[in-house]
Design an enzyme around this catalytic site. Structure first.
Site, PDB file in Angstrom:
ATOM      1  N   GLN A  14      -3.713  -5.702  -9.192  1.00 38.95           N
ATOM      2  CA  GLN A  14      -2.693  -6.703  -8.899  1.00 38.95           C
ATOM      3  C   GLN A  14      -3.076  -8.115  -9.360  1.00 38.95           C
ATOM      4  O   GLN A  14      -2.213  -8.952  -9.554  1.00 38.95           O
ATOM      5  CB  GLN A  14      -2.381  -6.702  -7.395  1.00 38.95           C
ATOM      6  CG  GLN A  14      -1.758  -5.397  -6.943  1.00 38.95           C
ATOM      7  CD  GLN A  14      -1.470  -5.368  -5.458  1.00 38.95           C
ATOM      8  OE1 GLN A  14      -2.306  -4.975  -4.671  1.00 38.95           O
ATOM      9  NE2 GLN A  14      -0.279  -5.799  -5.056  1.00 38.95           N
ATOM     10  N   HIS A 115      -7.889   1.444  -4.935  1.00 39.67           N
ATOM     11  CA  HIS A 115      -6.619   0.819  -4.546  1.00 39.67           C
ATOM     12  C   HIS A 115      -5.568   1.236  -5.584  1.00 39.67           C
ATOM     13  O   HIS A 115      -5.015   0.405  -6.311  1.00 39.67           O
ATOM     14  CB  HIS A 115      -6.767  -0.699  -4.440  1.00 39.67           C
ATOM     15  CG  HIS A 115      -5.724  -1.368  -3.590  1.00 39.67           C
ATOM     16  ND1 HIS A 115      -6.020  -2.138  -2.494  1.00 39.67           N
ATOM     17  CD2 HIS A 115      -4.365  -1.362  -3.670  1.00 39.67           C
ATOM     18  CE1 HIS A 115      -4.893  -2.606  -1.943  1.00 39.67           C
ATOM     19  NE2 HIS A 115      -3.870  -2.138  -2.647  1.00 39.67           N
ATOM     20  N   ASN A 159      -7.528   2.980  -0.189  1.00 36.15           N
ATOM     21  CA  ASN A 159      -6.511   2.102   0.364  1.00 36.15           C
ATOM     22  C   ASN A 159      -5.247   2.902   0.651  1.00 36.15           C
ATOM     23  O   ASN A 159      -4.712   3.566  -0.236  1.00 36.15           O
ATOM     24  CB  ASN A 159      -6.165   0.970  -0.603  1.00 36.15           C
ATOM     25  CG  ASN A 159      -5.118   0.040  -0.004  1.00 36.15           C
ATOM     26  OD1 ASN A 159      -5.376  -0.614   0.999  1.00 36.15           O
ATOM     27  ND2 ASN A 159      -3.918   0.015  -0.575  1.00 36.15           N
ATOM     28  N   GLU A 160      -4.779   2.819   1.861  1.00 36.25           N
ATOM     29  CA  GLU A 160      -3.529   3.424   2.297  1.00 36.25           C
ATOM     30  C   GLU A 160      -3.345   4.842   1.761  1.00 36.25           C
ATOM     31  O   GLU A 160      -2.532   5.095   0.858  1.00 36.25           O
ATOM     32  CB  GLU A 160      -2.359   2.512   1.916  1.00 36.25           C
ATOM     33  CG  GLU A 160      -2.486   1.153   2.601  1.00 36.25           C
ATOM     34  CD  GLU A 160      -1.274   0.249   2.433  1.00 36.25           C
ATOM     35  OE1 GLU A 160      -0.447   0.516   1.550  1.00 36.25           O
ATOM     36  OE2 GLU A 160      -1.150  -0.714   3.201  1.00 36.25           O
ATOM     37  N   GLU A 344      -5.213  -5.719   6.076  1.00 39.53           N
ATOM     38  CA  GLU A 344      -4.081  -6.367   5.407  1.00 39.53           C
ATOM     39  C   GLU A 344      -3.043  -6.735   6.448  1.00 39.53           C
ATOM     40  O   GLU A 344      -2.728  -5.925   7.323  1.00 39.53           O
ATOM     41  CB  GLU A 344      -3.385  -5.418   4.411  1.00 39.53           C
ATOM     42  CG  GLU A 344      -4.119  -5.214   3.124  1.00 39.53           C
ATOM     43  CD  GLU A 344      -3.388  -4.257   2.185  1.00 39.53           C
ATOM     44  OE1 GLU A 344      -2.144  -4.183   2.240  1.00 39.53           O
ATOM     45  OE2 GLU A 344      -4.082  -3.581   1.415  1.00 39.53           O
ATOM     46  N   TRP A 391      -3.093 -10.516   3.681  1.00 40.94           N
ATOM     47  CA  TRP A 391      -2.609 -10.131   2.363  1.00 40.94           C
ATOM     48  C   TRP A 391      -1.603 -11.186   1.956  1.00 40.94           C
ATOM     49  O   TRP A 391      -0.561 -11.276   2.600  1.00 40.94           O
ATOM     50  CB  TRP A 391      -1.943  -8.740   2.381  1.00 40.94           C
ATOM     51  CG  TRP A 391      -1.557  -8.373   0.984  1.00 40.94           C
ATOM     52  CD1 TRP A 391      -0.380  -8.679   0.331  1.00 40.94           C
ATOM     53  CD2 TRP A 391      -2.382  -7.699   0.038  1.00 40.94           C
ATOM     54  NE1 TRP A 391      -0.428  -8.246  -0.957  1.00 40.94           N
ATOM     55  CE2 TRP A 391      -1.644  -7.634  -1.173  1.00 40.94           C
ATOM     56  CE3 TRP A 391      -3.677  -7.154   0.063  1.00 40.94           C
ATOM     57  CZ2 TRP A 391      -2.161  -7.049  -2.338  1.00 40.94           C
ATOM     58  CZ3 TRP A 391      -4.172  -6.561  -1.080  1.00 40.94           C
ATOM     59  CH2 TRP A 391      -3.423  -6.509  -2.256  1.00 40.94           C
ATOM     60  N   GLU A 398       3.226  -7.207  -7.620  1.00 40.40           N
ATOM     61  CA  GLU A 398       3.572  -6.424  -6.430  1.00 40.40           C
ATOM     62  C   GLU A 398       4.140  -5.055  -6.834  1.00 40.40           C
ATOM     63  O   GLU A 398       5.302  -4.749  -6.602  1.00 40.40           O
ATOM     64  CB  GLU A 398       4.520  -7.249  -5.535  1.00 40.40           C
ATOM     65  CG  GLU A 398       5.035  -6.566  -4.289  1.00 40.40           C
ATOM     66  CD  GLU A 398       3.976  -5.943  -3.375  1.00 40.40           C
ATOM     67  OE1 GLU A 398       2.860  -6.467  -3.287  1.00 40.40           O
ATOM     68  OE2 GLU A 398       4.285  -4.901  -2.770  1.00 40.40           O
ATOM     69  N   TRP A 399       3.337  -4.239  -7.499  1.00 41.66           N
ATOM     70  CA  TRP A 399       3.667  -2.859  -7.827  1.00 41.66           C
ATOM     71  C   TRP A 399       5.092  -2.723  -8.386  1.00 41.66           C
ATOM     72  O   TRP A 399       5.439  -3.422  -9.316  1.00 41.66           O
ATOM     73  CB  TRP A 399       3.407  -1.953  -6.605  1.00 41.66           C
ATOM     74  CG  TRP A 399       2.025  -2.156  -6.036  1.00 41.66           C
ATOM     75  CD1 TRP A 399       1.700  -2.696  -4.824  1.00 41.66           C
ATOM     76  CD2 TRP A 399       0.761  -1.847  -6.668  1.00 41.66           C
ATOM     77  NE1 TRP A 399       0.335  -2.745  -4.661  1.00 41.66           N
ATOM     78  CE2 TRP A 399      -0.267  -2.221  -5.767  1.00 41.66           C
ATOM     79  CE3 TRP A 399       0.370  -1.286  -7.894  1.00 41.66           C
ATOM     80  CZ2 TRP A 399      -1.628  -2.061  -6.049  1.00 41.66           C
ATOM     81  CZ3 TRP A 399      -0.985  -1.131  -8.172  1.00 41.66           C
ATOM     82  CH2 TRP A 399      -1.953  -1.505  -7.260  1.00 41.66           C
TER      83      TRP A 399
END
Ligand code: BGC
Length: 439
Positions: A14, A115, A159-160, A344, A391, A398-399
């Protein structure tokens, strides 16, 4: 108090950028950006914040902010362009310099290994679907531990996980955009579990802290009755679809076994997992990482409570509600009995550099104020919470939304790459400065 980590979070893809001369291999997100109509406005992350070249300026901004920890991720394909094997020394040096620069300013690095930017070369071989995935990840973790383990003590492996597996391999929304069937996607999750265990063992040999950064669906009790708290807790951990169920992601790597219900309902999967009980028996996780942006009030009857018309929302539509931040840590520490880091927490706001040269992001300040009150409350209630990370440090890619929304404490001008600290940056800075006097 002194040991509490006050930080900010970012992720490699990112913010770093890549002009093609850095020796970094392609990741699945590079490829995803090339697909037509996938990323808003056709954006990509070739430049983004160019943190790769501007990291010193960014470290200086972090030092002025007064944080004592910085969560970032290493780009797997910047270190191993092909995912395994050959190493890109420029990439290795970059993280060396970043880590040393942080430590010089007394900022503890908090390193995320994954990530979402899976090396394309490994994706071509099936990515998480390939039973070799845990070996690939272990090779990567081993390198990270031996190269940086003398200086980095906190690691987040994944991550997530829900986004890494369900959103990417089942819903087909995030890169690589696969829509596997449920059994296949569960197989991916299983490889992620094994990868966590393998990497965790390696990192623990360096006396490091190890965990995942877990996103949830942020259920919390709408009213404070025992029945409602139980209902919200049940929904928080267990969902009908195992690919969205927190307990299926977390129990194996935090408790050493799968929830019974999933083994009963998916005998095929159970057979495969039974083979790996042995592998899961050493629980390597030492903390729980939690990411949260909102909350979802659940009523005693199990329904979600209706929100009032015109409820406050971020520009991405998430409701302003810090109850997810309050109840998540309570539920998670009760079940897993480990220290917790909020890795985050943030909000996308419509903000810009105004005529006076400043960014007056009052909405984000209000969000932070509410969040920090919750953190203080949790600490007073003896929840074993050890850190809080906003965050994000700066506006970034942003993706799927590209550059259409901004999460930063620092504004990024994507033309000039100028960084402008927003009012929320100064708010957080003052808060950290004064916290010793309050808690
Ligand atoms: C992710 C970040 C993302 C943020 C805001 C989290 O789910 O880890 O990479 O930018 O949410 O959407």
């Amino acid at each position: 108090m002194k040991d509490f980590l006050w930080g900010v979070s970012t992720a490699a893809f990112q913010i770093e950028g890549d002009d093609g001369k850095q020796g970094r291999g392609k990741s699945v997100w590079d490829s995803y950006c090339e697909r037509e109509g996938v990323i808003e406005n056709g954006d990509n992350a070739k430049i983004t914040c160019n943190h790769y070249e501007k990291y010193q300026e960014d470290i200086a901004l972090m030092a002025d902010l007064g944080i004592n920890s910085y969560r970032f991720s290493t780009s797997w394909s910047r270190i191993f362009p092909e995912g395994i094997g050959k190493i890109n020394s420029k990439g290795v040096d970059f993280y060396d310099k970043l880590i040393d620069g942080l430590l010089e300013k007394n900022i503890q690095p908090f390193l995320t290994l994954y990530h979402w930017d899976l090396p394309q070369a490994l994706s071509d071989r099936g990515g998480f679907q390939n039973p070799d995935f845990p070996n690939w990840f272990a090779e990567y973790a081993d390198f990270i531990a031996s190269r940086y383990g003398d200086r980095v003590k906190n690691y987040c492996t994944f991550n997530e996980p829900i986004n890494a597996i369900a959103t990417s391999y089942y819903a087909g929304v995030f890169a690589p955009g696969h829509r596997l069937n449920r059994e296949q996607a569960l197989g991916c999750m299983h490889h992620m579990h094994l990868a966590h265990v393998r990497a965790g063992k390696i990192l623990r040999e360096k006396n490091a802290h190890v965990g995942v950064a877990m996103s949830t669906f942020e259920e919390y009790p709408a009213v404070l009755t025992d029945r409602c708290i139980d209902e919200a807790k049940t929904q928080f951990f267990k969902r009908d679809c195992p690919l969205n169920s927190i307990d299926v992601y977390m129990d194996p790597i935090y408790l050493g076994y799968y929830p019974k219900w999933v083994l009963e309902r998916f005998p095929d999967f159970a057979e495969k997992t039974a083979l790996t009980r042995e592998e899961l028996k050493d629980v390597v996780s030492t903390y729980v990482g939690y990411t949260t942006y909102s909350g979802r009030p659940i009523l005693e009857n199990g329904q979600e409570m209706q929100r009032p018309l015109g409820v406050a929302k971020s520009v991405l539509g998430s409701i302003l509600d810090s109850n997810g931040l309050y109840w998540g840590p309570k539920f998670l520490t009760e079940r897993y009995k480990l220290p917790l880091y909020v890795l985050e927490n943030g909000i996308a706001c419509a903000d810009w550099v105004e005529k006076d040269g400043c960014v007056h992001d009052t909405g984000r300040i209000d969000f932070l104020r509410q969040s920090l009150e919750v953190i203080e409350r949790l600490r007073k209630e003896d929840v074993d919470i050890r850190g809080y990370f906003v965050w994000s440090l700066l506006d970034n890619f942003e993706w799927l939304r590209g550059y259409s929304c901004r999460f930063g404490l620092i504004h990024t001008d994507y033309e000039s790459l100028k960084r402008t600290p927003k009012d929320s940056y100064y708010f957080y800075r003052d808060y950290i400065k004064n916290i010793g006097k309050k808690v």
